[in-house]
Design a protein around this motif. Structure first.
Motif, PDB file in Angstrom:
ATOM      1  N   UNK A  63     -58.856  87.342 -35.078  1.00 39.50           N
ATOM      2  CA  UNK A  63     -58.228  86.058 -34.752  1.00 39.50           C
ATOM      3  C   UNK A  63     -57.281  86.239 -33.564  1.00 39.50           C
ATOM      4  N   UNK A  64     -56.499  87.319 -33.579  1.00 39.94           N
ATOM      5  CA  UNK A  64     -55.529  87.554 -32.512  1.00 39.94           C
ATOM      6  C   UNK A  64     -56.195  87.962 -31.198  1.00 39.94           C
ATOM      7  N   UNK A  65     -57.290  88.706 -31.277  1.00 42.01           N
ATOM      8  CA  UNK A  65     -57.954  89.235 -30.087  1.00 42.01           C
ATOM      9  C   UNK A  65     -59.439  88.881 -30.121  1.00 42.01           C
ATOM     10  N   UNK A  66     -59.778  87.604 -29.965  1.00 41.06           N
ATOM     11  CA  UNK A  66     -61.171  87.190 -30.092  1.00 41.06           C
ATOM     12  C   UNK A  66     -62.095  87.811 -29.041  1.00 41.06           C
ATOM     13  N   UNK A  67     -61.555  88.226 -27.899  1.00 38.67           N
ATOM     14  CA  UNK A  67     -62.401  88.822 -26.865  1.00 38.67           C
ATOM     15  C   UNK A  67     -62.931  90.181 -27.293  1.00 38.67           C
ATOM     16  N   UNK A  68     -62.289  90.786 -28.246  1.00 38.89           N
ATOM     17  CA  UNK A  68     -62.719  92.104 -28.701  1.00 38.89           C
ATOM     18  C   UNK A  68     -63.573  91.998 -29.953  1.00 38.89           C
ATOM     19  N   UNK A  69     -64.663  91.263 -29.869  1.00 37.32           N
ATOM     20  CA  UNK A  69     -65.550  91.167 -31.017  1.00 37.32           C
ATOM     21  C   UNK A  69     -66.310  92.487 -31.181  1.00 37.32           C
ATOM     22  N   UNK A  70     -67.023  92.627 -32.274  1.00 39.27           N
ATOM     23  CA  UNK A  70     -67.694  93.888 -32.581  1.00 39.27           C
ATOM     24  C   UNK A  70     -68.719  94.281 -31.537  1.00 39.27           C
ATOM     25  N   UNK A  71     -69.478  93.313 -31.001  1.00 34.48           N
ATOM     26  CA  UNK A  71     -70.491  93.634 -30.002  1.00 34.48           C
ATOM     27  C   UNK A  71     -69.857  94.189 -28.736  1.00 34.48           C
ATOM     28  N   UNK A  72     -68.767  93.546 -28.309  1.00 29.11           N
ATOM     29  CA  UNK A  72     -68.101  94.012 -27.098  1.00 29.11           C
ATOM     30  C   UNK A  72     -67.483  95.382 -27.316  1.00 29.11           C
TER      31      UNK A  72
END
Length: 84
Positions: A63-72
């Motif tokens: 939630x805090x860092x949505x740009x760091x999803x698992x795929x990325x």
């Protein structure tokens, strides 16, 4: 947990806080057996509490860092192929 707002702390139970502090963040972490005895629960129950804690922490980070999803994140740590 869908009501979580960015910037708000993740709600942890007293047992989850104990696992976080005494097992995961400590310079000398307690074993599951030691911590389970201290909390008066079985080692299996401690594993369940630890698993729920890790899920809450992962969810809060997403939630805090949505740009760091698992795929990325996986792409960032995937080793490069060596050029032949």
């Amino acid at each position: 947990m869908s009501e979580y707002e960015p910037g708000a702390p993740v709600e942890l139970s007293p047992r989850e806080r104990a696992v976080l502090v005494l097992r995961l963040l400590s310079d000398e972490p307690m074993s599951r057996k030691e911590l389970a005895a201290l909390l008066g629960i079985s080692v299996d129950r401690l594993r369940q509490v630890e698993s729920k804690l890790m899920s809450k922490l992962r969810w809060g980070l997403r939630v805090e860092f949505p740009a760091l999803d698992e795929d990325e994140a996986a792409r960032r740590v995937r080793p490069r192929r060596l050029e032949e």
